[in-house]
Design an enzyme around this catalytic site. Structure first.
Site, mmCIF file in Angstrom:
data_model
loop_
_atom_site.group_PDB
_atom_site.id
_atom_site.type_symbol
_atom_site.label_atom_id
_atom_site.label_comp_id
_atom_site.label_asym_id
_atom_site.label_seq_id
_atom_site.Cartn_x
_atom_site.Cartn_y
_atom_site.Cartn_z
ATOM 1 N N TYR A 4 -0.395 89.438 -1.744
ATOM 2 C CA TYR A 4 -1.645 89.072 -1.074
ATOM 3 C C TYR A 4 -2.244 87.804 -1.669
ATOM 4 O O TYR A 4 -2.820 86.983 -0.954
ATOM 5 C CB TYR A 4 -2.634 90.244 -1.155
ATOM 6 C CG TYR A 4 -1.980 91.513 -0.682
ATOM 7 C CD1 TYR A 4 -1.733 91.725 0.670
ATOM 8 C CD2 TYR A 4 -1.527 92.465 -1.601
ATOM 9 C CE1 TYR A 4 -1.078 92.859 1.102
ATOM 10 C CE2 TYR A 4 -0.866 93.609 -1.176
ATOM 11 C CZ TYR A 4 -0.646 93.801 0.178
ATOM 12 O OH TYR A 4 0.017 94.912 0.602
ATOM 13 N N GLU A 32 -23.675 70.345 -5.770
ATOM 14 C CA GLU A 32 -22.209 70.412 -5.764
ATOM 15 C C GLU A 32 -21.625 70.242 -4.364
ATOM 16 O O GLU A 32 -20.460 70.547 -4.136
ATOM 17 C CB GLU A 32 -21.743 71.736 -6.367
ATOM 18 C CG GLU A 32 -22.084 71.867 -7.844
ATOM 19 C CD GLU A 32 -21.582 73.157 -8.472
ATOM 20 O OE1 GLU A 32 -21.052 73.089 -9.594
ATOM 21 O OE2 GLU A 32 -21.723 74.223 -7.852
#
Length: 221
Positions: free
Chosen positions: A128, A82
């Site tokens: 956040y 990947e």
């Protein structure tokens, strides 16, 4: 020349150790089961990449793959299949210093849901998440290892530091490896919150609150 070479080698060794430490942390947190997930970091003369079929919890820093920018193996074991996901981000976002791809439970679970907003799979539940991750687009499903997935990710990477691969998991880029680590941990926690709150009436941040985060922290939402 010797001083420059020594400095470069020291940086590479430090990043090898950092990748191994982060891998152990993810395994201890339950975010990297089996041999899933991969981590990379940029160097001046290429990039480091976790090897194929390697457990992130048991990485040997000396065996971490080193590649040049054409994808040729320079040192270490063969890289994960990947690696093209990481290369797509590095090519589109030159300021990227580190990239992490995980199959962490909650974010992978979200990636399997029908009816996701393909422009942003997770809503702005917390400041956040908005600050550290930003909008999280959904990349359509491709089989693992399909090089076409790299082309698909490349289309998103120019405008987004993180993507969610359908029925797979997230890929997150950061200006540093530590920034990518913090962002993907925040993403996983937000995915957990999202799943916990799905049957509830949720208050998300409004546009004014998101604008304040853009102004104060440069949030990419």
């Amino acid at each position: 020349m010797t001083a420059i070479h020594t400095s470069t080698s020291a940086t590479e060794n430090r990043l090898r150790e950092e990748i191994a430490e982060i891998g152990r942390s993810f395994r201890n947190l339950g975010m990297a089961p089996g041999t899933s997930g991969n981590i990379s970091a940029k160097l001046e003369d290429g990039w480091l990449m976790t090897p194929t079929n390697a457990s992130l919890g048991a990485l040997d820093p000396a065996e971490i793959s080193k590649l040049d920018w054409d994808g040729n193996l320079l040192a270490g074991k063969p890289p994960t299949k990947e690696s093209f996901l990481h290369r797509a981000f590095y090519e589109q976002r030159p300021d990227t210093g580190g990239i992490i791809h995980l199959h962490a439970t909650h974010s992978a679970a979200v990636s399997c849901l029908n009816g996701l907003d393909e422009h942003s799979c997770l809503p702005p539940i917390t400041p956040y998440f908005v600050m550290r991750v930003g909008r999280l687009p959904l990349v359509p499903y491709y089989r693992p290892g399909d090089a076409a997935l790299g082309d698909a990710v490349r289309d998103y990477a120019l405008d987004h530091a993180a993507v969610l691969l359908a029925n797979h998991g997230p890929v997150v880029a950061g200006k540093t490896l530590e920034a990518a680590r913090n962002a993907i941990e925040e993403l996983e926690e937000t995915a957990k919150l999202y799943l916990l709150l799905r049957q509830h009436d949720v208050r998300t941040l409004n546009e004014k609150e998101i604008d304040e985060l853009r102004d104060a922290f440069g949030a990419q939402w």
